[in-house]
Design a protein around this motif. Structure first.
Motif, PDB file in Angstrom:
ATOM      1  N   ARG A  67       0.805  -1.229   0.000  1.00  0.00           N
ATOM      2  CA  ARG A  67       0.000   0.000   0.000  1.00  0.00           C
ATOM      3  C   ARG A  67       0.832   1.270   0.000  1.00  0.00           C
ATOM      4  NH1 ARG A  67      -5.689  -0.908   3.011  1.00  0.00           N
ATOM      5  NH2 ARG A  67      -6.210  -2.823   1.943  1.00  0.00           N
ATOM      6  N   ALA A  68       2.020   1.236   0.592  1.00  0.00           N
ATOM      7  CA  ALA A  68       2.875   2.428   0.628  1.00  0.00           C
ATOM      8  C   ALA A  68       3.354   2.816  -0.767  1.00  0.00           C
ATOM      9  CB  ALA A  68       4.069   2.194   1.550  1.00  0.00           C
ATOM     10  N   SER A  69       3.310   1.884  -1.721  1.00  0.00           N
ATOM     11  CA  SER A  69       3.734   2.163  -3.098  1.00  0.00           C
ATOM     12  C   SER A  69       2.666   2.867  -3.928  1.00  0.00           C
ATOM     13  CB  SER A  69       4.116   0.866  -3.807  1.00  0.00           C
ATOM     14  OG  SER A  69       5.185   0.244  -3.165  1.00  0.00           O
ATOM     15  N   VAL A  70       1.426   2.861  -3.465  1.00  0.00           N
ATOM     16  CA  VAL A  70       0.325   3.429  -4.249  1.00  0.00           C
ATOM     17  C   VAL A  70       0.331   4.947  -4.095  1.00  0.00           C
ATOM     18  CG1 VAL A  70      -2.165   3.519  -4.583  1.00  0.00           C
ATOM     19  CG2 VAL A  70      -1.052   1.350  -4.023  1.00  0.00           C
ATOM     20  N   TYR A  71       0.488   5.633  -5.230  1.00  0.00           N
ATOM     21  CA  TYR A  71       0.523   7.087  -5.234  1.00  0.00           C
ATOM     22  C   TYR A  71      -0.868   7.687  -5.420  1.00  0.00           C
ATOM     23  CZ  TYR A  71       2.307  11.760  -6.165  1.00  0.00           C
ATOM     24  OH  TYR A  71       2.583  13.092  -6.096  1.00  0.00           O
TER      25      TYR A  71
END
Length: 92
Positions: A67-71
């Motif tokens: 989830r931290a990769s989703v911009y």
């Protein structure tokens, strides 16, 4: 909401395309390469089911890449469909 960081090589953008007969979801990186593609699914008949499907598929992609990769997430309605009212979608 203003992003706190620039879209970089570690991020992906999730895209959803809602059409009259099918709904497609995927994730692309900064270079424009598809990094996640979900199988296209039939478009549900009612608005609540469309929203539920979008949430479910978006979460599945976010979970698969971290989830931290989703911009960000973008949704397109290329068919002529009536607008829907989005209410209380959790950001989890």
């Amino acid at each position: 909401m203003t992003p706190t960081t620039a879209f970089d090589a570690s991020h992906i953008a999730i895209a959803a395309s809602v059409g009259g007969t099918k709904v497609a979801f995927g994730g692309v990186n900064r270079a424009g390469h598809v990094v996640v593609a979900r199988p296209a699914l039939p478009t549900p008949d009612d608005e609540e089911a469309v929203i539920s499907l979008m949430v479910e598929e978006t979460r599945a992609i976010a979970d698969s890449v971290g989830r931290a990769s989703v911009y960000g997430v973008g949704v397109s309605y290329p068919e002529c469909v009536p607008p829907i009212e989005i209410k209380n979608i959790e950001r989890n």
